[in-house]
Each structure stands twice: as structure tokens, then as C-alpha cells.
Design an enzyme around this catalytic site. Structure first.
Site, mmCIF file in Angstrom:
data_model
loop_
_atom_site.group_PDB
_atom_site.id
_atom_site.type_symbol
_atom_site.label_atom_id
_atom_site.label_comp_id
_atom_site.label_asym_id
_atom_site.label_seq_id
_atom_site.Cartn_x
_atom_site.Cartn_y
_atom_site.Cartn_z
ATOM 1 N N ALA A 17 0.759 -1.433 -0.596
ATOM 2 C CA ALA A 17 -0.217 -0.046 -0.156
ATOM 3 C C ALA A 17 0.905 1.041 -0.075
ATOM 4 O O ALA A 17 1.007 1.900 -0.489
ATOM 5 C CB ALA A 17 -0.863 -0.234 0.885
ATOM 6 N N LYS A 37 10.762 2.299 9.814
ATOM 7 C CA LYS A 37 11.800 2.021 10.905
ATOM 8 C C LYS A 37 12.478 0.969 10.935
ATOM 9 O O LYS A 37 13.445 0.794 11.727
ATOM 10 C CB LYS A 37 10.836 1.592 12.406
ATOM 11 C CG LYS A 37 9.722 0.072 12.348
ATOM 12 C CD LYS A 37 8.948 -0.166 12.732
ATOM 13 C CE LYS A 37 8.150 -0.937 13.473
ATOM 14 N NZ LYS A 37 7.313 -1.506 13.933
ATOM 15 N N THR A 45 4.426 -7.465 3.517
ATOM 16 C CA THR A 45 4.295 -7.728 1.685
ATOM 17 C C THR A 45 5.408 -9.421 1.662
ATOM 18 O O THR A 45 4.768 -9.779 1.133
ATOM 19 C CB THR A 45 4.220 -6.877 1.281
ATOM 20 O OG1 THR A 45 3.176 -5.125 1.740
ATOM 21 C CG2 THR A 45 4.177 -6.900 -0.212
ATOM 22 N N GLN A 49 2.439 -15.127 0.378
ATOM 23 C CA GLN A 49 2.620 -16.071 -0.556
ATOM 24 C C GLN A 49 1.716 -16.750 -0.871
ATOM 25 O O GLN A 49 2.154 -16.810 -2.310
ATOM 26 C CB GLN A 49 2.663 -17.385 0.415
ATOM 27 C CG GLN A 49 3.460 -18.049 1.443
ATOM 28 C CD GLN A 49 3.864 -19.320 2.485
ATOM 29 O OE1 GLN A 49 3.132 -19.894 2.232
ATOM 30 N NE2 GLN A 49 5.008 -19.262 2.888
ATOM 31 N N GLY A 50 0.278 -16.805 -0.877
ATOM 32 C CA GLY A 50 -0.443 -16.513 -2.001
ATOM 33 C C GLY A 50 -0.838 -16.567 -3.579
ATOM 34 O O GLY A 50 -0.381 -16.920 -4.640
ATOM 35 N N GLY A 51 -0.980 -14.942 -2.955
ATOM 36 C CA GLY A 51 -1.186 -14.490 -4.629
ATOM 37 C C GLY A 51 -2.115 -13.131 -4.572
ATOM 38 O O GLY A 51 -2.478 -12.357 -3.149
ATOM 39 N N ARG A 284 -11.575 -18.928 6.225
ATOM 40 C CA ARG A 284 -10.142 -19.390 7.462
ATOM 41 C C ARG A 284 -10.802 -19.568 8.680
ATOM 42 O O ARG A 284 -10.078 -20.248 9.728
ATOM 43 C CB ARG A 284 -8.856 -18.070 6.830
ATOM 44 C CG ARG A 284 -8.337 -18.487 6.071
ATOM 45 C CD ARG A 284 -7.146 -17.091 5.919
ATOM 46 N NE ARG A 284 -6.613 -17.161 4.455
ATOM 47 C CZ ARG A 284 -5.275 -16.172 3.902
ATOM 48 N NH1 ARG A 284 -5.627 -15.104 4.636
ATOM 49 N NH2 ARG A 284 -5.088 -16.447 2.978
ATOM 50 N N HIS A 343 -2.806 -14.023 12.402
ATOM 51 C CA HIS A 343 -2.005 -13.818 10.568
ATOM 52 C C HIS A 343 -2.280 -12.665 10.288
ATOM 53 O O HIS A 343 -1.643 -11.812 9.837
ATOM 54 C CB HIS A 343 -3.015 -14.707 9.213
ATOM 55 C CG HIS A 343 -2.979 -14.656 8.345
ATOM 56 N ND1 HIS A 343 -0.894 -14.548 7.618
ATOM 57 C CD2 HIS A 343 -3.265 -14.725 7.375
ATOM 58 C CE1 HIS A 343 -0.798 -14.895 6.718
ATOM 59 N NE2 HIS A 343 -2.539 -14.417 6.059
ATOM 60 N N GLU A 367 -2.661 -3.314 5.315
ATOM 61 C CA GLU A 367 -3.729 -3.686 6.479
ATOM 62 C C GLU A 367 -4.186 -3.053 7.698
ATOM 63 O O GLU A 367 -5.507 -3.180 8.326
ATOM 64 C CB GLU A 367 -2.579 -5.038 7.037
ATOM 65 C CG GLU A 367 -3.637 -5.994 8.431
ATOM 66 C CD GLU A 367 -2.869 -7.141 8.318
ATOM 67 O OE1 GLU A 367 -2.720 -7.281 9.249
ATOM 68 O OE2 GLU A 367 -1.577 -6.819 8.180
ATOM 69 N N ARG A 378 -11.097 -11.943 6.852
ATOM 70 C CA ARG A 378 -11.139 -11.190 5.326
ATOM 71 C C ARG A 378 -11.060 -12.844 4.765
ATOM 72 O O ARG A 378 -10.166 -14.193 4.533
ATOM 73 C CB ARG A 378 -9.314 -11.082 5.379
ATOM 74 C CG ARG A 378 -8.885 -10.707 4.565
ATOM 75 C CD ARG A 378 -7.537 -10.417 3.996
ATOM 76 N NE ARG A 378 -6.750 -11.356 4.912
ATOM 77 C CZ ARG A 378 -6.057 -11.916 3.590
ATOM 78 N NH1 ARG A 378 -5.343 -12.296 2.612
ATOM 79 N NH2 ARG A 378 -5.280 -12.931 4.860
ATOM 80 N N LEU A 384 -3.021 -7.733 -0.900
ATOM 81 C CA LEU A 384 -2.431 -7.276 -1.592
ATOM 82 C C LEU A 384 -3.225 -6.758 -2.449
ATOM 83 O O LEU A 384 -2.226 -5.583 -3.013
ATOM 84 C CB LEU A 384 -1.644 -8.259 -2.346
ATOM 85 C CG LEU A 384 -0.857 -9.455 -1.639
ATOM 86 C CD1 LEU A 384 0.277 -10.036 -1.976
ATOM 87 C CD2 LEU A 384 0.167 -8.043 -0.662
#
Length: 531
Positions: A17, A37, A45, A49-51, A284, A343, A367, A378, A384
Site C-alpha cells: 500500500a 522503522k 508484504t 505467499q498465496g497471491g 479461514r 495472521h 492492513e 478476510r 494485496l
């Protein structure tokens, strides 16, 4: 103050973002400064893994559509999504992905088309990916490279302590510490928070060490509202090893189940059989809850993910394969031991789909923001996409607001502030025990009392102190929201109220701080002091 920097827009955070916003702001001619920081690549980011979940007009399953993607998102969100926000963000997904590819991101392909997989909660194959299971790393690489080649300055190892105002009350930038702990001011009429999540509230998480809820705390202390903090999504499948019960845990992407892997308990029985129509590809929150119940029934510390039937596993999921092999597990021949871990935060700083918050000059994306896209849970791989879409829109909003009269003001330079901090080990153990997947009124009250007693007010002169103060404030806000919501919905599960209550609780719990440091719900109901 020992140093100073000036810009039209200060972006706090270097994830999808923040960097997307910085690139768009440069296109719009805004003087933009990015601050982080840690190193530029240290955020969440790069670990994704997923996409990216997206319905592209020229490449999609038969019958799939943006409307179907919207429907899946609303279903996963368990009644708390803002439908208008969902439609708006998802409708811009394809264009956002095109922009990311133009910036240099390379996604996996099947012939001339992008490869697509399916993840939990999705009714179609619409998740595009890169490097098999290294999508976040590729997105981070492409955006970081574009920011570097575009000449956008990035201040690494600079920790934002507080947002500052002018003598007239307008937002005027941020107070920050340089790598040596010297305080300075970032002067700007607009600040975008893109600081990521809050996984370090818990003992086990998929988040890196930097995910300490800094943006939530900064926004609260600046007068912004936060909402839906009780909805912390626990990923169902992280790699379990007996000797690593704390800290960041390797993620086993949901796409493994999308390619046919199934969850088994330690006795060899299917975990998700009869739990949900989508079984192993259920949302999830459903899968995490089922795993925890089965672990309680069997007395085991994990369940097993059988991916031995997936052809080409090592090539399709190289990151997962490497993590397993490092732990002494061969996923080609044996099931992978997995458990759940903190997560993703579905809630955050209340903002619209253009990143605007209730504080003029303050924006949020990614996020840290609560746009209404995620609701109570989510949908996989929508994060993403949200960062890409809202990051770019936030830059557009800043440009419009600057043209409309948002102007730079001289900040009133504050002393380094002090705030309550709590020993991090104690905080994480307390939150894991009482504010994880299974919650109750007694446990939440005990957690709040424990943290209240343990709080010590200290000046925020170091990054560690800033992080510990952010975790302490955010933990209190999360506990207050979870105690207020006397039902179970999405990723918020109450053992003492196991069913959803659509009559009273099909709405968000929103919180803010008043000038005395008290947390209030938006109906002015006091929660507790955080001083």
C-alpha cells in the site's frame, strides 16, 4: 529537534500500500517521502505467499465475474462488510494488477495466460501468483525497484513516534527518531499510514517482528477512530515444530489446499469433513476453529496437512517446500504438521475507499486500515489487492485535497512523548491465552486487568519503547472491542456466546481516544483508561 525533512506527503510504511501510494504520488507531482522503522523490505508484504485475488476481464473461469468475487467476499465477511466498499475496491482490481505488472511485477503463467489457483472461500480459480508461493516477495521487489528508480526518497531505520499538529490544530507531519535515536520532524500536510498489522500482539504469528500495531496507536493518539479490531484472522496452517512455539512461524499457504491437500488429525481422520460445504477450502475462521476443536479433542499440538498427492509440489510451492525441509519434513512423502497462528487484522483505522480517515490530512491504506472490505473475516488474497487499489487512490485523494485547500502548516514541535508500555513477553502470553481464537468475558477481563497492572509509563525515546507502547494501546483496544461483542462472528469466537446475534451485533464496534486518554466507543460509552 535535531533534524527536519519536508514533503507534500509522508508515507509511513514500505509494503504494497505504501509503495503503491508513493509511486502514484510521484506521477501526480507530489513531493513524497517514505519512512520506515526498519529496512524497506522488512514488512508483511514480502511474506505473503498465496497471491492476488482478481477477476481479469480477459482471463477468468467460465461463469466467474467481479460480482461473484464480491459475493464470495461478502460471505467470508460474515455480515460486516461494507458492500459498497467491496464493490468499489474489487471493481478496480484488474486495473491495479495491470499497473503492478507495468511496474515490473512478473506473475506465473500458463501459456500466454496468467496462472490461477483457488483458495479458501473462493468459488473459482481467480488467485494469480508469482514464484509459485512467493507472490509477496515479487510484489515487494517490483515496487521497491520502481520506487528506487523513480528517485523517491526512503528513510530507513527512522521510527515515527507521534503525529504532530500546527498551532491551529491541523495535521502538520510526524515526530520521528533517526537511526541514532535523535528526534526530528517530518513536515507535511498529509500523512499516509501504511504500517501493516498487529501480529506481534500474539506469541505465534505469521507476521515479521516489525508488525507491532504502530499505525493503530499513531491514529488513535491523533484522534482517529478504529473499528473491528476484535476480528484477528488466525491462519489455519502454519508449520508446526515442537521447538518453535513463539515468534514468526513459516506460513503454509492456503493455495496448498487449493491444489488438493487435505487436513487430517493425528488419528488420520479428515478435519473438515462435515464442517462446511467447501470442506478444506472453507473460510479461514471456519478452518482455524475446526483445527482448534480437533486438537482439543485429540490432545495433540497440531494437525496434519496431507499434500503428498500434489504433483510437482516442490516446484509449485518452493517456499513451503524449503521451510519443511529445513524442519526435517519431506512433504512429498509425509503430511506436514500444522497449527494456527495470528495472521491478519481485519479491522484497523476507519477510512474510506480513498484512504481518508476522520482526521483531516491523515490517510490509511493496507492492513492498518479498515475500509469495510474484510468485515469479520478476510477472504484469502484480497489483502494485496486492497493495498494496490487503496494505496493508489489515497495518493489521488491527497492530490485532490491539496488542491482543495489542505496546506502545509508549521508544526508545534512536541517533546518526545511518554506512554504506557508492557513487557512484551507478558503481553504476548496474555493475549494468546485470552484473546486468541477462543474468548470469554472472564478471560478478556483478566487480560485487561493484567495489562493494566503491568503498564509502566516511559518516554518513547527508542524504537523498542515506541513498539511496546503501540502494542499496549492496541491490545487494550482489541480487548475492549472483543469484550463488547457478545456473540461469535467471523474470526471473533466467544466460548460464552457461541452463536452470532444479527439483531444486536450486525454492526462494527468503533473506538477512539478522548483528550484524557480514555478509550470510548462511538456511542460515548467509556471503556477504560489507557494512561
Amino acid at each position: 529537534m535535531t533534524w527536519e525533512a519536508r514533503a507534500d506527503l509522508v508515507v509511513v510504511g514500505t509494503g504494497v500500500a505504501g509503495l503503491t501510494a508513493a509511486l502514484r504520488a510521484r506521477e501526480l507531482g507530489l513531493r513524497t517521502l517514505v519512512v520506515t522503522k526498519d529496512s524497506a523490505a522488512a514488512g508483511n508484504t514480502g511474506w505473503a505467499q498465496g497471491g492476488v485475488a482478481v477477476v481479469r476481464p480477459d482471463e477468468h473461469d467460465d461463469g466467474d465475474s467481479v460480482q461473484r468475487h464480491v459475493a464470495d467476499t461478502l460471505t467470508a465477511g460474515a455480515g460486516l462488510c461494507d458492500e459498497q466498499a467491496v464493490r468499489s475496491i474489487l471493481a478496480d482490481g484488474a486495473a491495479a494488477v495491470d499497473g503492478l505488472r507495468a511496474a515490473g511485477a512478473r506473475f506465473d503463467t500458463a501459456g500466454d495466460a496468467l496462472s490461477r489457483t483457488r483458495e479458501g472461500g473462493h468459488t473459482a480459480f481467480r488467485v494469480i501468483h508469482a514464484g509459485g508461493d512467493a507472490t509477496g516477495a515479487e510484489v515487494q521487489r517490483a515496487l521497491s525497484s520502481a520506487v528506487g528508480s523513480g528517485g523517491i526518497p526512503v528513510l530507513e531505520q527512522h521510527c515515527v513516534v507521534e503525529l504532530v499538529r500546527s498551532d491551529g490544530g491541523a495535521l502538520a507531519g510526524a515526530l520521528a527518531l533517526d537511526p541514532h535515536g535523535n528526534p526530528g520532524v517530518l513536515r507535511a500536510p498529509a500523512v499516509l499510514l501504511a504500517t501493516g498489522g498487529l501480529g506481534q500482539l500474539y506469541a505465534a504469528t505469521t507476521n515479521p517482528d516489525v508488525a507491532t500495531a504502530d499505525g493503530i496507536a499513531l491514529a488513535l493518539r491523533a484522534g482517529a477512530t478504529v473499528a473491528d479490531l476484535e476480528f484477528v484472522q488466525f491462519h489455519p496452517t502454519v508449520l508446526y515444530t515442537p521447538d518453535a512455539a513463539r515468534g514468526r512461524r513459516p506460513l503454509v499457504t492456503e493455495a496448498v489446499r487449493g491444489e488438493g491437500a487435505v487436513l487430517l488429525d493425528t488419528r488420520g481422520r479428515r478435519v473438515m469433513a462435515g464442517e462446511h460445504p467447501l470442506e478444506d477450502l472453507a473460510p479461514r475462521d471456519v478452518v482455524s476453529a475446526a483445527i482448534n476443536r480437533r486438537m482439543a479433542e485429540t490432545g495433540a499440538e497440531c494437525v496434519l496437512l496431507d499434500a503428498t498427492g500434489i504433483p510437482g509440489f516442490a516446484t509449485r510451492f518452493p517456499t513451503v517446500f524449503a521451510s519443511c525441509r529445513e524442519a526435517g519434513i519431506d512433504p512429498l512423502r509425509e503430511p506436514i504438521p500444522v497449527t494456527s497462528a495470528a495472521h491478519y487484522s481485519c479491522g484497523g483505522v476507519v477510512s474510506d475507499v480513498d484512504g481518508r480517515t476522520g482526521v483531516a490530512g491523515l490517510y490509511a491504506a493496507g492492513e492498518v486500515a479498515r475500509t469495510g472490505l474484510h468485515g469479520a473475516n478476510r477472504l484469502a488474497s484480497n489483502s494485496l489487492l486492497e493495498g494496490l487499489v487503496v494505496g493508489a487512490r489515497a495518493a489521488d485523494a491527497v492530490a485532490r485535497d491539496l488542491r482543495g485547500g489542505l496546506t502545509a502548516r508549521k508544526p508545534v514541535l512536541p517533546a518526545v512523548p511518554a506512554a504506557a508500555v508492557v513487557d512484551r513477553d507478558l503481553l504476548q502470553r496474555t493475549m494468546t491465552r485470552h484473546a486468541g481464537i477462543g474468548r470469554s468475558a472472564d478471560g478478556l477481563a483478566e487480560a485487561a486487568a493484567t495489562l493494566d497492572r503491568a503498564g509502566v509509563v516511559r518516554p518513547l525515546r527508542t524504537r523498542e519503547a515506541v513498539e511496546d507502547a503501540s502494542l499496549a494501546l492496541t491490545a487494550q483496544a482489541l480487548l475492549a472491542a472483543a469484550a463488547a461483542r457478545v456473540e461469535s462472528r467471523g474470526s471473533h469466537r466467544r466460548r460464552d456466546h457461541p452463536e452470532p446475534d444479527d439483531v444486536r451485533w450486525r454492526r462494527s464496534v468503533a473506538l477512539r481516544l478522548d483528550v484524557s486518554g480514555w478509550l470510548f466507543r462511538t456511542d460515548r460509552e467509556p471503556v477504560r483508561s489507557v494512561a
